[in-house]
Design an enzyme around this catalytic site. Structure first.
Site: not given
Length: 586
Positions: A520-523
């Site tokens: 869940w750490h998309y950027h």
């Protein structure tokens, strides 16, 4: 945003196939929570707009960065914050740790999380609620490293003012369970040292971080930071879906003048900025929502916009490019004893850029899925007994009905999570259509770069050592298993839509590619120097800025939520001090 595991995605998929009824968003009377400025979008009227001839700032997205930004700017200026979702305060599936997996399993049109699948075949969710990802994540709180802060060029003094502002309001020291203790001791035995104790700081070795869940298991979100806004200058609209930014294109450069949004009844409204040249629209819709909105508003690659008949305001080939997600792989830890539910508390930080974390147990809430099993349970292995091609709605329904016959031992244990930090593999975001409610096409290109694969292999080897340590076997009362036996528990789960290979437990490289999931750490998508400048203003456009994780080239710390909230406060302080100096009073 928070660490998550394979099982919640699979539960999400199951409920989507089965067409469960939507969960209630709760009582929307926010006055009960001392937030009189939070209103439904349908209350927006001409009198609201004309009260002060527009707003000094319109912030699109009431999420992890948008809430602290709005609260800070409202100390001196009129602020309109528009959020497409509802409030988190009265939704039990948002508020309680026990319901963490249920929150993500709700795939109804008004749910707090919006389900999507990347083109890579990895299942994911994006927030659709006030508070953003802090309302649906696993709650782990840890700051960015000193190296990261220096790399992005932030003012360290203001950074060190901004983190505590967040921490003093919504961050806690977690309860330290026997499971997390076993993880700590196993990490130290595996060489991830020293032990740095409880700290928010990013340090090599093993540590215990903060959490936004209090000692009662109640979640505290970025939405609560709004309580520190000026109620006379702050307006928050919920269920307000912004369709596009409005520009004045008559001058030499396009200039943002407002936004078009629809309320919960489908009625269209226009919110406008004041004529002051320093008034701004600030987009804080996250790594998926922000580049999507810029594209829908006519800022992006000209050829892509013209294919969808979107009027081009500014041709910028970098919008939506450089998307990245920290790839994660998991190893299941079986147990013969009941395991307390915990989310992420302990982390091992290695110098090769691999982070080891852990979660355990299953939900105990009465609102939980049938049989009360949930987060990170062995159910993923049980569900995999239905071959993928046979997973019809009827088959899934029958499985859910018969889960009560599965031995309770199948739902004990937890997972060791291995995350590759700062991946070298990147992708892109493109519009699928012009409907803002639909997810765009997102490609992360997991493990396209061999260096990411190399680090994943090192992470899996380390995670296996942790699982096989005597600290875990003594606690779980489960005999030590071979590496292949452990990996098989994950491979059989079919945690994504990526085709599996016969050698995926013999080749760790193949295992990494086949069992990758998100943490869940998309950027990315709106990088500094390509889409925005060093002041976070959109290049080539006046009165438009971006403040959120879409600006990151790497995910800060072991979990980005602390730094995204800090960034909202940080940019708010910078804007106030740049405009008013000492008169800002902050």
């Amino acid at each position: 945003m928070a660490s998550i595991s394979s099982v919640k995605f699979f539960v999400c998929l199951v409920l989507w196939l089965f067409n469960f009824l939507p969960l209630s968003q709760g009582n929307e009377n926010s006055n009960e929570y001392d937030y009189p400025f939070i209103k439904k979008a349908s209350t927006f009227s001409a009198s609201t707009r004309s009260r002060n001839n527009g707003y000094d700032y319109i912030i699109v997205g009431g999420g992890t960065s948008g809430c602290p930004l709005a609260a800070t700017l409202s100390q001196n200026f009129s602020v309109l914050l528009v959020e497409r979702g509802g409030i988190p305060f009265t939704n039990p599936n948002v508020s309680f740790l026990d319901n963490f997996h249920i929150n993500l399993a709700d795939t109804s049109p008004t749910s707090a999380s919006q389900y999507f699948i990347s083109t890579d075949g990895v299942m994911n969710s994006r927030a659709r609620i006030l508070g953003g990802a802090t309302s649906i994540n696993a709650g782990f709180y840890t700051r960015a490293s000193t190296r990261y802060i220096e790399k992005v060029g932030w003012d360290a003094k203001v950074v060190n003012e901004s983190y505590p502002w967040v921490e003093n309001q919504i961050v806690y020291r977690p309860k330290f369970s026997a499971w997390q203790r076993a993880a700590r001791d196993s990490l130290l035995d595996a060489g991830v040292s020293p032990f740095n104790g409880f700290t928010y700081d990013h340090k090599y070795g093993t540590k215990v971080g903060g959490t936004i869940f209090d000692k009662f298991g109640h979640r505290h979100t970025a939405a609560e930071l709004l309580a520190h806004g000026n109620p006379h200058k702050l307006t928050v609209l919920i269920y307000a879906t912004v369709h596009r930014i409005v520009f004045d294109t008559t001058g030499k450069r396009p200039k943002a003048v407002g936004v078009i949004f629809k309320d919960e009844n489908g009625k269209q409204h226009k919110a406008i900025l004041r004529s002051d040249k320093k008034s701004e629209v600030i987009v804080s819709s996250g790594a998926i929502g922000t580049p999507q909105l810029l594209l829908l508003s006519g800022i992006g690659p000209k050829s892509e916009l013209e294919k969808l008949n979107i009027s081009v305001v500014l041709d910028n080939k970098f919008v939506g490019k450089g998307m990245a997600d920290n790839p994660m792989n998991t190893i299941f830890v079986p147990s013969k004893r009941p395991i307390q539910q915990t989310l992420i508390e302990t982390v091992g930080i290695t110098k090769v850029g691999v982070y080891i974390e852990t979660s355990s147990g299953f939900g105990q809430s009465n609102n939980s899925i049938h049989c009360h099993h949930g987060l990170l349970s062995a159910e993923i292995g049980q569900l995999s007994t239905i071959p993928p091609k046979q997973r019809s709605r009827e088959a899934v329904k029958a499985f859910i009905k018969n889960k009560k016959d599965i031995p309770i031992e199948a739902f004990k244990g937890g997972f060791i999570l291995s995350k590759v930090a700062n991946p070298w593999s990147t992708g892109e975001l493109k519009l699928k259509n012009t409907n803002v409610d639909d997810n765009p096409n997102v490609t992360f290109n997991y493990f396209n770069h061999p260096y990411d694969v190399q680090r994943c292999v090192e992470g899996i080897r380390l995670a296996t050592k942790v699982v096989q340590s005597q600290h875990f076997t003594n606690y779980t009362m489960f005999d030590r298993q071979t590496t292949q036996e452990l990996l098989n528990l994950t491979v059989k789960a079919n945690v994504n839509f990526i085709p599996k290979n016969l050698n995926d437990t013999k080749s760790l490289e193949q295992f990494c590619r086949d069992t990758v999931i998100t943490i869940w750490h998309y950027h990315g998508g709106c990088h500094v120097g390509k889409v925005i400048n060093n002041d976070y203003k959109v290049i080539g456009v006046d009165r438009l800025s971006v403040v959120d994780g879409s600006t990151f080239t790497e995910s800060p710390g072991t979990n980005p939520q602390a730094t995204v909230m800090m960034l909202g406060r940080y940019m708010g302080l910078k804007i106030l001090r740049d405009r008013l100096g000492k008169l800002a009073g902050v």
